[in-house]
Motif scaffolding. Structure first.
Motif, PDB file in Angstrom:
ATOM      1  N   PHE A  30       0.836  -1.197   0.000  1.00 27.72           N
ATOM      2  CA  PHE A  30       0.000   0.000   0.000  1.00 27.72           C
ATOM      3  C   PHE A  30       0.875   1.253   0.000  1.00 27.72           C
ATOM      4  CE2 PHE A  30      -4.510  -1.069   1.669  1.00 27.72           C
ATOM      5  CZ  PHE A  30      -4.733  -1.775   0.506  1.00 27.72           C
ATOM      6  N   SER A  31       0.409   2.275  -0.699  1.00 23.70           N
ATOM      7  CA  SER A  31       1.112   3.561  -0.753  1.00 23.70           C
ATOM      8  C   SER A  31       0.102   4.676  -0.558  1.00 23.70           C
ATOM      9  CB  SER A  31       1.823   3.732  -2.103  1.00 23.70           C
ATOM     10  OG  SER A  31       2.335   5.048  -2.232  1.00 23.70           O
ATOM     11  N   SER A  32       0.528   5.726   0.132  1.00 25.13           N
ATOM     12  CA  SER A  32      -0.384   6.845   0.389  1.00 25.13           C
ATOM     13  C   SER A  32      -0.681   7.644  -0.876  1.00 25.13           C
ATOM     14  CB  SER A  32       0.209   7.754   1.468  1.00 25.13           C
ATOM     15  OG  SER A  32       1.484   8.240   1.054  1.00 25.13           O
ATOM     16  N   GLN A  33       0.257   7.690  -1.806  1.00 23.28           N
ATOM     17  CA  GLN A  33       0.075   8.454  -3.043  1.00 23.28           C
ATOM     18  C   GLN A  33      -0.319   7.504  -4.169  1.00 23.28           C
ATOM     19  OE1 GLN A  33      -0.055  11.598  -3.081  1.00 23.28           O
ATOM     20  NE2 GLN A  33       0.940  12.187  -1.180  1.00 23.28           N
ATOM     21  N   SER A  34      -1.514   6.953  -4.064  1.00 25.38           N
ATOM     22  CA  SER A  34      -1.961   5.956  -5.036  1.00 25.38           C
ATOM     23  C   SER A  34      -3.390   6.251  -5.457  1.00 25.38           C
ATOM     24  CB  SER A  34      -1.883   4.543  -4.447  1.00 25.38           C
ATOM     25  OG  SER A  34      -0.568   4.207  -4.102  1.00 25.38           O
ATOM     26  N   LEU A  35      -3.714   5.819  -6.653  1.00 31.23           N
ATOM     27  CA  LEU A  35      -5.083   5.837  -7.153  1.00 31.23           C
ATOM     28  C   LEU A  35      -5.558   4.390  -7.165  1.00 31.23           C
ATOM     29  CD1 LEU A  35      -7.560   7.177  -8.498  1.00 31.23           C
ATOM     30  CD2 LEU A  35      -6.412   6.838 -10.700  1.00 31.23           C
ATOM     31  N   CYS A 105     -12.182  -1.125   3.233  1.00 29.43           N
ATOM     32  CA  CYS A 105     -10.854  -1.703   3.483  1.00 29.43           C
ATOM     33  C   CYS A 105      -9.761  -0.680   3.182  1.00 29.43           C
ATOM     34  CB  CYS A 105     -10.674  -2.954   2.639  1.00 29.43           C
ATOM     35  SG  CYS A 105      -9.019  -3.680   2.736  1.00 29.43           S
ATOM     36  N   ILE A 106      -9.867  -0.010   2.056  1.00 28.43           N
ATOM     37  CA  ILE A 106      -8.869   0.993   1.670  1.00 28.43           C
ATOM     38  C   ILE A 106      -8.892   2.167   2.644  1.00 28.43           C
ATOM     39  CG2 ILE A 106      -8.209   2.629  -0.132  1.00 28.43           C
ATOM     40  CD1 ILE A 106      -9.395   0.615  -2.145  1.00 28.43           C
ATOM     41  N   GLN A 107     -10.093   2.616   3.002  1.00 27.05           N
ATOM     42  CA  GLN A 107     -10.220   3.757   3.901  1.00 27.05           C
ATOM     43  C   GLN A 107      -9.621   3.454   5.264  1.00 27.05           C
ATOM     44  OE1 GLN A 107     -10.926   6.793   3.732  1.00 27.05           O
ATOM     45  NE2 GLN A 107     -11.493   7.435   5.789  1.00 27.05           N
ATOM     46  N   SER A 108      -9.752   2.219   5.750  1.00 26.21           N
ATOM     47  CA  SER A 108      -9.233   1.881   7.071  1.00 26.21           C
ATOM     48  C   SER A 108      -7.714   1.936   7.114  1.00 26.21           C
ATOM     49  CB  SER A 108      -9.728   0.494   7.482  1.00 26.21           C
ATOM     50  OG  SER A 108      -9.206  -0.496   6.607  1.00 26.21           O
ATOM     51  N   SER A 109      -7.050   1.572   6.015  1.00 24.20           N
ATOM     52  CA  SER A 109      -5.583   1.556   5.990  1.00 24.20           C
ATOM     53  C   SER A 109      -4.980   2.804   5.378  1.00 24.20           C
ATOM     54  CB  SER A 109      -5.095   0.325   5.205  1.00 24.20           C
ATOM     55  OG  SER A 109      -5.526  -0.865   5.806  1.00 24.20           O
ATOM     56  N   ALA A 110      -5.699   3.458   4.467  1.00 25.20           N
ATOM     57  CA  ALA A 110      -5.193   4.662   3.795  1.00 25.20           C
ATOM     58  C   ALA A 110      -6.296   5.717   3.769  1.00 25.20           C
ATOM     59  CB  ALA A 110      -4.740   4.327   2.370  1.00 25.20           C
ATOM     60  N   PRO A 111      -6.525   6.402   4.897  1.00 26.75           N
ATOM     61  CA  PRO A 111      -7.607   7.400   4.949  1.00 26.75           C
ATOM     62  C   PRO A 111      -7.424   8.479   3.890  1.00 26.75           C
ATOM     63  CG  PRO A 111      -6.739   6.957   7.140  1.00 26.75           C
ATOM     64  CD  PRO A 111      -5.815   6.280   6.182  1.00 26.75           C
ATOM     65  N   ALA A 114      -7.725   8.144  -2.967  1.00 24.67           N
ATOM     66  CA  ALA A 114      -8.490   8.390  -4.195  1.00 24.67           C
ATOM     67  C   ALA A 114      -8.905   7.048  -4.784  1.00 24.67           C
ATOM     68  CB  ALA A 114      -7.658   9.185  -5.188  1.00 24.67           C
ATOM     69  N   ILE A 115     -10.188   6.901  -5.061  1.00 26.58           N
ATOM     70  CA  ILE A 115     -10.746   5.627  -5.518  1.00 26.58           C
ATOM     71  C   ILE A 115     -11.547   5.869  -6.796  1.00 26.58           C
ATOM     72  CG2 ILE A 115     -12.236   3.685  -4.928  1.00 26.58           C
ATOM     73  CD1 ILE A 115     -11.669   4.342  -1.968  1.00 26.58           C
ATOM     74  N   LEU A 116     -11.248   5.104  -7.832  1.00 30.42           N
ATOM     75  CA  LEU A 116     -11.939   5.220  -9.117  1.00 30.42           C
ATOM     76  C   LEU A 116     -12.688   3.920  -9.402  1.00 30.42           C
ATOM     77  CD1 LEU A 116     -12.491   6.728 -11.801  1.00 30.42           C
ATOM     78  CD2 LEU A 116     -10.397   5.656 -12.699  1.00 30.42           C
ATOM     79  N   PRO A 186     -12.808   9.250   2.059  1.00 29.64           N
ATOM     80  CA  PRO A 186     -12.450   8.635   0.768  1.00 29.64           C
ATOM     81  C   PRO A 186     -12.911   9.484  -0.401  1.00 29.64           C
ATOM     82  CG  PRO A 186     -14.286   7.481   1.802  1.00 29.64           C
ATOM     83  CD  PRO A 186     -13.758   8.438   2.821  1.00 29.64           C
ATOM     84  N   LYS A 187     -12.047   9.641  -1.381  1.00 30.80           N
ATOM     85  CA  LYS A 187     -12.349  10.445  -2.572  1.00 30.80           C
ATOM     86  C   LYS A 187     -12.787   9.505  -3.693  1.00 30.80           C
ATOM     87  CE  LYS A 187      -8.831  13.836  -1.233  1.00 30.80           C
ATOM     88  NZ  LYS A 187      -8.508  13.115   0.041  1.00 30.80           N
ATOM     89  N   ILE A 188     -14.085   9.214  -3.744  1.00 24.70           N
ATOM     90  CA  ILE A 188     -14.636   8.331  -4.770  1.00 24.70           C
ATOM     91  C   ILE A 188     -14.914   9.180  -5.999  1.00 24.70           C
ATOM     92  CG2 ILE A 188     -16.401   6.623  -5.283  1.00 24.70           C
ATOM     93  CD1 ILE A 188     -16.864   6.340  -2.286  1.00 24.70           C
ATOM     94  N   ILE A 189     -14.255   8.864  -7.092  1.00 26.63           N
ATOM     95  CA  ILE A 189     -14.234   9.738  -8.258  1.00 26.63           C
ATOM     96  C   ILE A 189     -15.227   9.236  -9.308  1.00 26.63           C
ATOM     97  CG2 ILE A 189     -12.770  10.733 -10.058  1.00 26.63           C
ATOM     98  CD1 ILE A 189     -10.363  10.094  -8.218  1.00 26.63           C
TER      99      ILE A 189
END
Length: 963
Positions: A30-35, A105-111, A114-116, A186-189
């Motif tokens: 996991f990376s903080s700067q990820s899409l 799941c993503i939000q819990s580990s990487a608040p 960005a999610i597409l 979470p930034k749901i795009i």
């Protein structure tokens, strides 16, 4: 790229497997700067999402059919509307299980990630046009957006309740306020076109992929913002990369053809040839390259063995399970999770020094695919067969010693311990090494790394073991205890194979130590037994009692949470068998006396399943009068349940979709349960809480304690619970008892745990002054919130950060645009209010309160001369203090009586301000820490928007200097 010819962007694409067995490995990459791209099949593989048409033909419908002709699309039965509703509910459930589940799941580990969302199987719905696919994508968008709106609304309601009950500075209020901050949501795009807001692709027709690639490029470059005011990856993509990082990147790319994995000291020696000598700069560059997917590096993670060497400083404050001190990574039992930066892990920052590498920095994975392949060698559903085949091949090649039978069915065979599949999750260290050595790509890379290693004490295989132990994939386990039942199978008898022969070496055949066994929580089978037959909260013996605590998850839990908690707890117990002083000491006794009277913790039984585990722990105690040793037994049970589970405490107060992590201990009731707490319960409980709080920072939780008398006298579903803030407030006031809503009176110490003094680090082991950086928590005392309070709207309309530069005269430096219009540079009307972090604020969650008013004393002279600002800064002077601290940015600020501080040195001195020193010495690319209160955007606070009062910091570097 071919999609956007004028854009030069490199993407590292990672495909995360969704199967349960791989959940524990996601954190490795996991990376903080990820899409994050979530692919949904639009329910094409779920037949329940399709409407079932009537099975009656036209003749069977009879003369009184409801349709006009055979081409009428409406079915001739009254349940058509009900069928439509059924299919829609199935579609919504499919969205929840396949999309919302992974968003959580993503939000819990990487608040704030960005999610597409992307829809696949577009060709499946193309026969009748695009209407069906468009409808399903519309339902998906509305479902996800509605879910987020409901979640935010629910969190705001709970925040108001916590603020009114426990105050805005309470732990849960601060955590909720952080989670509600827009940057942490979470930034749901979705696209701007309401009809085609979701990208649809088809692997059969290979359509839609150009559109998907274009969307990804536009999001990364900021051309598409998904409804946000600023580019999603602002500050990352397009930011200036320091020269040092580029040089290290070039070195990595130059070595990648020769090495898949490289040893740290050899890597430094190669960089020395490029005149790169500073290990801290190299570590920083490696973290940056790992963050962008160029390589994999874990140098900031410590292991239990390493952190034992670190000096640990304790508070004199009492320690309990849920206190702020218990939530910090600075006590012995939490050392395995403590993050350490590389500059603190080495005795010298120069590559010429003989640095002692701690943590997981021994090796660097120049090719991350090598790490993926190495993990895939172990986490596989056919692990039993693979181990068996590898050992048989080695035996046939006469590379493996021993004459035991290779029968897969013989219970006396050596290979019985190899029967490891989804139901029998145990593997030996030797077998793991055999699997890695059997693959040419892993073996060749490991041999080359060792050949060029400057430190041969650690092999790549040993390093992989440590890495997998740290991230909970491997759990060291002892099979010689009384009972070890994992996934429904008892492994206790397999300790008899502790002396089986090792792989024959090239030099000589020699005996080796007993093999280490590893437990693989990810390979636990999906089926759990009836655990209600294993554990009960009632006690038949009068001398026993049961205590219980829980963590409530209002919005569900991410996948693999229970397995990772189990791995964390068992790893800690096996790596640190001695009880820690802060959870086991006897008041004023010396450390030696404490250890003699309590003894080591011994795990006597382990029963483990996917959603629960049971431990029986014994600790030897010595009777001070007779000297006869005795053993105290504590039983500990933990499980993750929903409200329908027969073991769910306080289920009557839970809603649909909520989950509860329950940790319960049973043992001697005397001395207010101190033997339960000190016999392993406190250690297990604190480890579980810390893992949830720190590893899942984006997860909303409620920490609770359960009434022991309710558990003993009432159905557990009706048990009363307290929020943990209630228990800590009772303890802080010195109250001895607490009453539950059912009227039961309980001892606070039984519920909270024993309070003990923390030992101090000897003075000679403390680091000399000036050798370490000042703690961020100390620096934040001089950082303030600067805002403009508008008398007309009765609220703060602008806010920013500042710092106290002169504590004697109350001077504060802040940005000019916080207080002035950026176009005209005229001062915005309103009173300048100052918020500070109180001295009694939590070190972990520093929250500011509004306390002072100020005025501008100095600003850029060019503003008054020609209306142009050349220096976006100004100096304020604190003028008055409010009578009471204010928590909210509303009308209460204007209603406070004020005490004059300006031109009053005596009163100003009593405020005991902290100040930051100003330095004119700096260098480009110099590492700095950025402190402040992140408001997002330009600090404009709209109606109804929350103002962030939680101080925070980030790491950065100097990029420019002005003449």
């Amino acid at each position: 790229s071919r999609i956007k010819g004028d854009v030069d962007v490199k993407f590292s694409v990672w495909d995360f497997a969704g199967q349960h067995v791989y959940h524990a490995t996601h954190e490795l990459f996991f990376s903080s700067q990820s899409l994050y791209v979530l692919v949904w099949d639009m329910g094409a593989n779920n037949l329940d999402t399709n409407k079932r048409r009537s099975s009656l033909n036209e003749e069977e419908q009879g003369a009184f059919k409801l349709t006009y002709d055979s081409s009428d699309e409406e079915d001739d039965f009254f349940d058509s509307e009900q069928e439509t509703r059924r299919a829609m509910r199935a579609l919504e459930q499919d969205i929840d299980e396949k999309l919302q589940f992974w968003i959580d799941c993503i939000q819990s580990s990487a608040p704030g990630a960005a999610i597409l969302p992307v829809a696949s199987f577009d060709d499946y719905f193309s026969d009748g046009g695009n209407e069906e696919a468009t409808m399903r994508c519309k339902v998906m968008r509305e479902r996800l957006q509605k879910h987020e709106e409901k979640r935010v609304k629910s969190m705001k309601q709970r925040l108001q309740e916590y603020d009114s009950k426990f105050g805005a500075n309470s732990e849960m209020s601060v955590r909720l306020r952080k989670l509600l901050f827009p940057f942490n949501r979470p930034k749901i795009i979705f696209g701007s076109d309401a009809v085609e807001s979701v990208v649809r692709v088809s692997s059969t027709k290979y359509s839609g992929f150009d559109n998907l690639a274009e969307r990804i490029v536009n999001i990364a470059t900021g051309r598409e913002r998904g409804g946000w005011a600023y580019p999603i990856f602002r500050g990352h993509l397009g930011a200036r990369i320091p020269r040092m990082r580029l040089e290290v990147r070039d070195a990595v790319r130059g070595m990648r053809d020769r090495f898949k994995v490289v040893e740290w000291n050899y890597f430094l020696s190669e960089l020395k040839k490029r005149r790169i000598n500073n290990a801290a700069d190299v570590s920083d560059a490696l973290h940056f390259l790992a963050n962008i997917g160029e390589l994999s590096y874990f140098g900031d993670v410590a292991t239990p063995m390493d952190t034992k060497k670190e000096s640990i400083a304790f508070d004199k404050k009492s320690s309990s399970m849920y206190e702020d001190r218990a939530l910090e990574f600075d006590d012995e039992e939490s050392s395995s999770m403590a993050p350490l930066h590389h500059q603190n892990m080495e005795n010298a920052s120069d590559v010429n020094g003989s640095s002692v590498s701690l943590g997981l920095s021994d090796f660097i994975f120049l090719n991350p695919r090598w790490l993926v392949a190495s993990v895939a060698c172990i986490l596989r559903h056919d692990l039993t067969t693979e181990i068996y085949e590898v050992r048989r091949a080695l035996r046939n090649a006469e590379q493996l010693e021993g004459t035991e039978s290779l029968s897969m069915d013989g219970e006396s065979s050596l290979e019985m311990e190899l029967k490891t599949d989804v139901n029998y999750p145990v593997i030996t260290a030797r077998d793991a090494c055999l699997l890695w050595q059997n693959k040419k790509f892993t073996k060749k890379a490991a041999e080359r790394a060792l050949q060029y290693s400057n430190n041969s004490s650690v092999s790549p295989y040993d390093f992989l073991e440590r890495l997998l132990v740290r991230f909970g994939v491997f759990v060291p386990i002892d099979l010689s205890i009384d009972k070890t039942c994992l996934g429904g199978r008892d492994y206790s008898r397999y300790c008899e194979y502790s002396d089986y022969p090792a792989v024959a070496s090239d030099n000589a055949i020699q005996a080796v130590q007993a093999p280490k066994f590893f437990f693989l929580p990810s390979l636990l089978g999906p089926g759990d037994p009836n655990i209600s037959d294993i554990w009960t909260f009632k006690t038949a013996e009068s001398w026993k009692t049961t205590i219980c605590h829980s963590i409530l998850f209002p919005d569900g839990v991410p996948p693999g949470l229970m397995e990772r908690i189990t791995a964390s707890i068992l790893s800690d117990l096996y790596s640190n068998p001695s009880p820690s002083l802060n959870s086991s000491s006897y008041g004023t006794q010396s450390s030696q006396t404490q250890m003699e009277s309590l003894g080591q913790l011994r795990i006597k039984e382990i029963l483990c399943w996917r959603s629960a585990f049971f431990l029986k722990i014994g600790s030897e105690t010595s009777d001070t009068s007779s000297g006869i040793p005795k053993e105290s037994i504590v039983e500990i049970f933990a499980t993750l349940v929903d409200q329908d589970s027969p073991l769910c405490v306080a289920s009557n107060s839970m809603g649909v979709g909520m989950r509860r992590l329950i940790v319960s201990g049973k043992g001697q009731a005397g001395d207010m349960g101190s033997k339960i707490w000190k016999g392993g319960y406190m250690r297990v409980l604190k480890k579980a809480v810390k893992h949830v709080v720190h590893e899942y920072s984006g997860l909303e939780i409620e920490k609770q304690a359960v009434c022991p008398q309710c558990l003993a006298k009432k159905p557990i579903g009706q048990a009363s619970v307290w929020d943990w803030s209630t228990i800590t407030s009772h303890s802080a006031r010195g109250e001895q008892v607490v009453r539950c809503r059912n009227g039961h009176i309980n001892d606070v110490c039984l519920i909270r745990g024993p309070s003990v003094e923390q030992p101090q680090v000897p003075p000679d082991t403390q680091p000399p002054a000036g050798e370490t950086d000042i703690a961020v928590s100390d620096l934040l005392k001089a950082v303030v919130i600067v805002g403009i309070w508008d008398e007309k709207s009765q609220r703060i309309i602008r806010a920013g950060s500042g710092f106290i530069v002169d504590k004697k005269r109350g001077f504060v430096v802040t940005a000019g645009h916080t207080l002035m219009d950026r176009e005209t540079w005229r001062e915005v009307k309103g009173k300048i209010v100052i918020g500070v972090v109180p001295n009694n604020s939590s070190r972990a969650d520093p929250v500011a309160v509004y306390r002072y008013f100020a005025r501008i004393v100095v600003k850029d002279p060019s503003i008054n001369d020609n209306g142009v600002c050349k220096l976006d800064a100004c100096v304020l002077q604190i003028t008055t203090r409010m009578e009471n601290d204010v928590l909210e940015s509303g009308k209460e600020i204007g209603e406070q009586p004020e005490t004059l501080l300006m031109n009053n040195p005596v009163m100003m001195k009593k405020e005991n301000f902290k100040q930051l020193n100003v330095s004119q010495k700096f260098e480009l690319d110099e590492a700095v820490r950025i402190l402040g209160f992140n408001q997002g955007g330009e600090g404009l606070i709209g109606p109804g928007e929350e103002l962030n009062r939680c101080a925070d910091f980030a790491r950065g570097y100097v990029v420019m200097k002005f003449a």
